[in-house]
Design an enzyme around this catalytic site. Structure first.
Site, mmCIF file in Angstrom:
data_model
loop_
_atom_site.group_PDB
_atom_site.id
_atom_site.type_symbol
_atom_site.label_atom_id
_atom_site.label_comp_id
_atom_site.label_asym_id
_atom_site.label_seq_id
_atom_site.Cartn_x
_atom_site.Cartn_y
_atom_site.Cartn_z
ATOM 1 N N HIS A 120 0.815 -1.216 0.000
ATOM 2 C CA HIS A 120 0.000 0.000 0.000
ATOM 3 C C HIS A 120 0.851 1.271 0.000
ATOM 4 C CE1 HIS A 120 0.794 0.970 4.278
ATOM 5 N NE2 HIS A 120 0.841 -0.340 4.433
ATOM 6 N N ASP A 121 0.415 2.245 -0.757
ATOM 7 C CA ASP A 121 0.976 3.603 -0.764
ATOM 8 C C ASP A 121 2.414 3.667 -1.267
ATOM 9 O OD1 ASP A 121 -1.342 5.024 0.534
ATOM 10 O OD2 ASP A 121 -0.859 3.630 2.142
ATOM 11 N N GLY A 138 5.003 -1.250 2.918
ATOM 12 C CA GLY A 138 4.212 -0.054 2.694
ATOM 13 C C GLY A 138 5.030 1.220 2.562
#
Length: 256
Positions: A120-121, A138
């Site tokens: 994520h991200d 992440g």
């Protein structure tokens, strides 16, 4: 006109451009936007929040815009943006963002090899080659034209500089500055990526300047003083400024 296998599922709310090929057993969820001339081989899953550009190919088992593997995620609407001309090989997983940044980004002209993971991200640049089974935790950032070998493990929040070469099997929890080779155990600076830089059209003079810049910074007991000395030696040289600003802005510290 799109070619969609009768054995594929495309949600009525999905937005597709033109001339896409969607093979059997693919699943295209709602709240997805797909451009033109993409090819989805069999058994590719595109989850909600995906925003895919043009001329990409996705191989069997790839899973795009998956739910983040983050216990802080509470189902908020987030995105996974993928640019153009990417090759996403078998069983690659790319998570969508969380409330932290909202979007996971993969740029253009990248090769993501089999079984690698983008959490994520993360923000991945352009022209990357990322080896089999490499995993980014992440909010990792990878600058343009990096080459990352197989089975590399990156701690969350790390940044990887442009034009680097990272040895297979490396694992690290600090930033890797640009233009270098990183490897061994623990992962450390192993010199300048000379072959890679020459292939990218860097002149011998520029390579020498990059090499001397790292020699100046690493040889100095205090990195801040080394940066100041390097800037004084090579004022206005963009490669030197990239190195210096990368190190200055590092939140996790750099490998040595």
């Amino acid at each position: 006109m799109n070619q969609i296998s009768p054995m594929a599922f495309v949600d009525p709310e999905a937005k597709l451009g033109d001339n896409n090929i969607i093979g059997p057993f693919c699943y295209i969820d709602k709240n997805t936007v797909i451009g033109d001339n993409n090819k989805f081989y069999n058994s590719v899953t595109v989850h909600a929040g995906a925003r895919i550009g043009n001329n990409n190919e996705f191989f069997p088992g790839a899973s795009i815009s998956t739910k983040p593997q983050d216990l802080k995620y509470r189902g908020e609407d987030t995105l996974c943006e993928i640019g153009d001309n990417n090759s996403v090989r078998e069983n690659v997983t790319i998570s969508r963002g969380t409330a932290s940044k909202g979007t996971t980004i993969v740029g253009s002209n990248n090769l993501l090899m089999e079984n690698m993971h983008v959490a994520h991200d993360c923000v991945l640049g352009n022209g990357l080659i990322i080896g089999n089974s490499t995993k980014f935790a992440g909010e990792v950032t990878v600058d343009d034209n990096a080459i990352i070998s197989a089975v590399v493990l990156s701690h969350q929040f790390c940044r990887i500089g442009g034009y680097v070469m990272i040895q297979g099997g490396s694992r690290f929890s600090q930033d890797i500055p640009p233009y270098i080779i990183a490897g061994k155990e623990p992962t450390r600076y192993c010199g300048i990526n000379i072959v890679g830089l020459r292939r990218r059209g860097f002149s011998n003079e520029t390579i020498d300047i990059i090499h001397d810049t790292y020699r100046t910074i690493y040889a100095n007991g205090i990195i801040k003083d080394g940066i100041q000395e390097a800037r004084a030696k090579y004022p206005g040289v963009k490669e030197v400024e990239y190195i210096c600003s990368f190190i200055e802005n590092s939140k996790r510290g750099i490998i040595r």
